[in-house]
Enzyme design. Structure first.
Site, PDB file in Angstrom:
ATOM      1  CG  HIS A  72      -2.072  -1.097   1.012  1.00  0.00           C
ATOM      2  ND1 HIS A  72      -2.135  -1.970   2.131  1.00  0.00           N
ATOM      3  CD2 HIS A  72      -3.027  -1.368   0.253  1.00  0.00           C
ATOM      4  CE1 HIS A  72      -3.248  -2.885   1.559  1.00  0.00           C
ATOM      5  NE2 HIS A  72      -3.559  -2.399   0.473  1.00  0.00           N
TER       6      HIS A  72
ATOM      7  CG  ASP B  43      -7.337  -4.123   1.660  1.00  0.00           C
ATOM      8  OD1 ASP B  43      -6.951  -3.084   1.330  1.00  0.00           O
ATOM      9  OD2 ASP B  43      -6.585  -5.037   0.882  1.00  0.00           O
TER      10      ASP B  43
ATOM     11  CD  GLU C 293     -13.944  -3.824  -3.222  1.00  0.00           C
ATOM     12  OE1 GLU C 293     -12.834  -3.519  -3.044  1.00  0.00           O
ATOM     13  OE2 GLU C 293     -14.397  -4.644  -4.035  1.00  0.00           O
TER      14      GLU C 293
ATOM     15  CG  ASP D 248     -17.795  -2.493 -12.847  1.00  0.00           C
ATOM     16  OD1 ASP D 248     -16.720  -1.929 -12.675  1.00  0.00           O
ATOM     17  OD2 ASP D 248     -18.444  -3.275 -13.594  1.00  0.00           O
TER      18      ASP D 248
ATOM     19  CG  ASP E 144      -5.486  -1.682  -3.726  1.00  0.00           C
ATOM     20  OD1 ASP E 144      -4.937  -2.595  -4.141  1.00  0.00           O
ATOM     21  OD2 ASP E 144      -5.727  -1.233  -2.540  1.00  0.00           O
TER      22      ASP E 144
HETATM   23  N1  SPD Z   1      -1.869 -11.176  -6.737  1.00  0.00           N
HETATM   24  C1  SPD Z   1      -2.504 -10.133  -5.676  1.00  0.00           C
HETATM   25  C2  SPD Z   1      -2.575  -8.935  -6.609  1.00  0.00           C
HETATM   26  C3  SPD Z   1      -3.250  -7.910  -5.703  1.00  0.00           C
HETATM   27  C4  SPD Z   1      -3.250  -6.733  -5.542  1.00  0.00           C
HETATM   28  N2  SPD Z   1      -4.288  -5.881  -4.919  1.00  0.00           N
HETATM   29  C5  SPD Z   1      -4.006  -6.247  -3.575  1.00  0.00           C
HETATM   30  C6  SPD Z   1      -5.225  -5.366  -2.584  1.00  0.00           C
HETATM   31  C7  SPD Z   1      -4.725  -4.997  -1.625  1.00  0.00           C
HETATM   32  N3  SPD Z   1      -5.117  -3.781  -0.997  1.00  0.00           N
END
Ligand code: SPD
Length: 287
Positions: free
Chosen positions: A67, A91, A111, A143, A162
């Site tokens: 992050h 998350d 999200e 979406d 993300d």
């Molecule tokens: N292979 C995993 C890729 C995930 C990327 N995003 C993760 C989300 C965390 N906030």
């Protein structure tokens, strides 16, 4: 993911390309939402973790590697930080890092899967933390591809994508059309950031993503770091802008304030990470 005997101490593994990436511990909850299988895992050594469709998204001990490196290169270099958009990020880890920046007035988190947010708020309090109670955060269950298609031109100062890997609900977050809409809704002095997979474990997707971003944006460059539990460990994030490669020149005063709260990212780390491009990737991108 092998998820039999949910209450037993066991190993939980992401299987990728004939390789396993796993932790020992215990499943706390696993359920199928309208979009995907969501699993929350209590590991023996690395805190709690989140998997979506059997792929690691975050663990409490490793999530900073991800992050901090996605968020701060963008937020430390955009001209303005008033309006920020996160696509995905259910998350709460990206929101937490964004909200360290006091200049942010409005943060939209979009999200697709409400259950990811609900389960993260309940079980992964170490990741979202107080971001969930910050009045600047606006949660939108929608979406992300539709959100960017409907947003006004030049609306956001920073856009952070993300998402998970490009299959299932996150597939559209790697499409050229999606990136074109991100370009349209980004302010002229703004910065776009996306997770762009592993140059080792997801080599083709990584290279394609950077190429598409270079096609859509005037400037785009990948940065390399590591996320210990993700396939191969080495990971990438790609930054893009319209007016100049401003993500290569972060605003020092802004960055200095944020460095104190970080464990991985720093201004000097960022400089090195943009230069850590594997030689074969550089060759591919220059073809
Ligand atoms: N292979 C995993 C890729 C995930 C990327 N995003 C993760 C989300 C965390 N906030």
């Amino acid at each position: 993911m092998d998820s039999s005997n949910p209450n037993q101490k066991r190993w939980i593994d992401e299987h990728h390309n004939g390789t396993r990436y796993g932790l020992e511990g215990q499943i706390i909850v696993t359920e199928k939402s309208a979009y995907q299988e969501i699993t929350i895992f209590e590991s023996k050594k690395h805190g709690r973790g989140l998997l979506l469709d059997g792929c690691w998204m975050a663990t409490e001990n490793h999530e900073k590697y991800y992050h901090e490196c996605l968020v701060h290169p963008a937020l430390c270099s955009s001209q303005s930080l008033k309006k920020v958009l996160i696509i995905g990020g259910g998350d709460g880890g990206s929101a937490r890092e964004c909200l360290l920046h006091q200049e942010i007035e409005h943060l939209d988190l979009v999200e697709i899967d409400q259950r990811v947010i609900e389960l993260s708020q309940k079980y992964l309090t170490g990741i979202g933390g107080k971001a969930w109670r910050d009045r600047r955060l606006h949660i939108n269950i929608k979406d992300g591809t539709r959100w960017v298609a409907e947003a006004d031109n030049s609306f956001y100062d920073v856009i952070i994508v993300d998402g998970s890997d490009p299959k299932g609900p996150a597939e559209g977050l790697f499409d050229k059309k999606f990136f074109q809409n991100c370009h349209r809704i980004l302010s002229p002095g703004g910065v776009f950031a996306t997770q762009s997979e592993s140059p080792e474990a997801f080599q083709r997707i990584h290279i394609e993503t950077v190429k598409i971003l270079r096609d859509v944006f005037e400037y785009a460059d990948p940065l390399y770091g590591w996320v210990p539990i993700y396939p191969s460990g080495i990971w990438s994030w790609t930054f893009a802008a319209k007016d100049n490669a401003r993500y290569l020149q972060p605003i020092t005063t802004r960055g200095k304030k944020i460095e104190e709260d970080c464990e991985i990212w720093s201004l000097s780390w960022q400089k090195a990470a943009f230069n850590a491009i594997p030689a074969f990737v550089e060759r591919e991108l220059n073809k």
